[in-house]
Enzyme design. Structure first.
Site, PDB file in Angstrom:
ATOM      1  N   ASP A  76      60.531  33.268  33.854  1.00 13.40           N
ATOM      2  CA  ASP A  76      61.308  33.878  32.781  1.00 13.40           C
ATOM      3  C   ASP A  76      60.991  33.182  31.463  1.00 13.40           C
ATOM      4  OD1 ASP A  76      62.574  35.476  34.686  1.00 13.40           O
ATOM      5  OD2 ASP A  76      64.171  34.009  35.000  1.00 13.40           O
ATOM      6  N   LYS A  77      61.250  33.878  30.367  1.00 12.51           N
ATOM      7  CA  LYS A  77      60.948  33.341  29.037  1.00 12.51           C
ATOM      8  C   LYS A  77      61.551  31.958  28.830  1.00 12.51           C
ATOM      9  CE  LYS A  77      61.435  34.392  24.095  1.00 12.51           C
ATOM     10  NZ  LYS A  77      61.898  35.392  23.103  1.00 12.51           N
TER      11      LYS A  77
END
Length: 303
Positions: free
Chosen positions: A136-137
């Site tokens: 995930d970012k």
């Protein structure tokens, strides 16, 4: 850094074996990859182009040039990269929190894909960006990227067979009482227009193993190992058992200790598809997580 061809010398046990069968059984090449190799004249026996229905003879020297012609449409961008490992087949990067893996739209910038494409451009290569694992970012840590269809396919096969060890470190809310355990709950996406996932009987099977590394009065530091790789799996599972990742705004709540979810991919272990040797990559905890852990440790000592 160009790809060294794959080679194989046929032995007596390979006598009269179709070349296509050897490519699948000994070199572990997928049918789709073999088709592309054939179309680009990349398969040779004893220095000569051959069809895959060629019957091998003992002593035949098979050469596969896996450096296929392909085009990467990602915009190269000069962004600092923390490269942990690189060889002719893979590059592993320590991704910082706040960086997406791939652009969300055509022509997008500021992502790991843009940075890696720029790095490869400097090596004179224009190849597709093939991340093997995705973070995930706002999750930091190791991302392994294949430099060819051969490399990506070799690792993908290991992923399907649960032969890759992917380890994460998470700081979670509240003190977890059990020292170790596993969460075996299916994960579903109830709304296709929203990012959030939930534990649901109709979801995809998902298993997360955890081990307590340290406990604090209101938090626990965990080591986690994935058996499956569902989107948001660790975050969903930990929230489900009442211990959301600290700072996770989607599955938990804000934390004064850290400004993003306290989740870090610190290890990848796999078998190299070319050499057959084990590769172990380890990196230290991201600095913001280390700062949070140090603070909690000091608070515990001073109580």
């Amino acid at each position: 850094m160009n790809n060294t061809p794959l080679t194989y010398t046929a032995g007596a046990q390979d006598e009269n074996t179709f070349l296509r069968d050897l490519l699948a059984s000994k070199l572990l090449l997928s049918h789709s990859l073999v088709v592309r190799l054939k179309h680009q004249n990349k398969i040779q026996v004893n220095g000569q182009l051959v069809h895959t229905n060629y019957r091998l003879q003992a002593g035949d020297f098979v050469t596969i040039n896996i450096d296929l012609s392909e085009e990467n449409n990602i915009i190269p961008e000069s962004i600092p990269l923390d490269i942990v490992y690189e060889d002719e087949d893979f590059v592993a990067v320590n991704k910082p929190a706040g960086m997406s893996i791939h652009p969300s739209r055509l022509g997008g910038t500021g992502t790991l894909a843009n940075a890696v494409t720029y790095h490869w451009q400097g090596l004179g290569r224009n190849i597709l960006f093939r991340p093997i694992n995705r973070l995930d970012k706002d999750t930091s840590g190791l991302v392994l990227i294949g430099k060819s269809q051969f490399a990506h396919q070799g690792i993908f096969n290991q992923l399907k067979q649960h032969k890759i060890d992917r380890r994460y470190i998470a700081l979670v809310e509240r003190a977890l009482t059990r020292d170790h355990g596993h969460i075996d709950q299916p994960i579903a996406r109830p709304d296709a227009n929203k990012r959030r996932r939930i534990v649901h009987p109709a979801g995809q099977a998902a298993t997360t193993h955890y081990q307590v590394l340290d406990r604090y009065p209101d938090h626990t530091l965990l080591s986690l190992k994935l058996e499956t790789g569902r989107t948001h799996q660790i975050r969903v599972h930990l929230s489900y058992i009442g211990h959301p990742v600290s700072g996770d705004l989607l599955y938990g709540f804000a934390s004064p200790l850290i400004k993003r979810q306290a989740l870090h991919a610190d290890r990848i272990r796999f078998t190299h598809p070319r050499s057959g040797k084990e590769v172990i990559l380890d990196i230290p905890l991201a600095q913001d997580m280390q700062t949070a852990v140090d603070y909690l440790g000091n608070q515990s000592i001073n109580r």
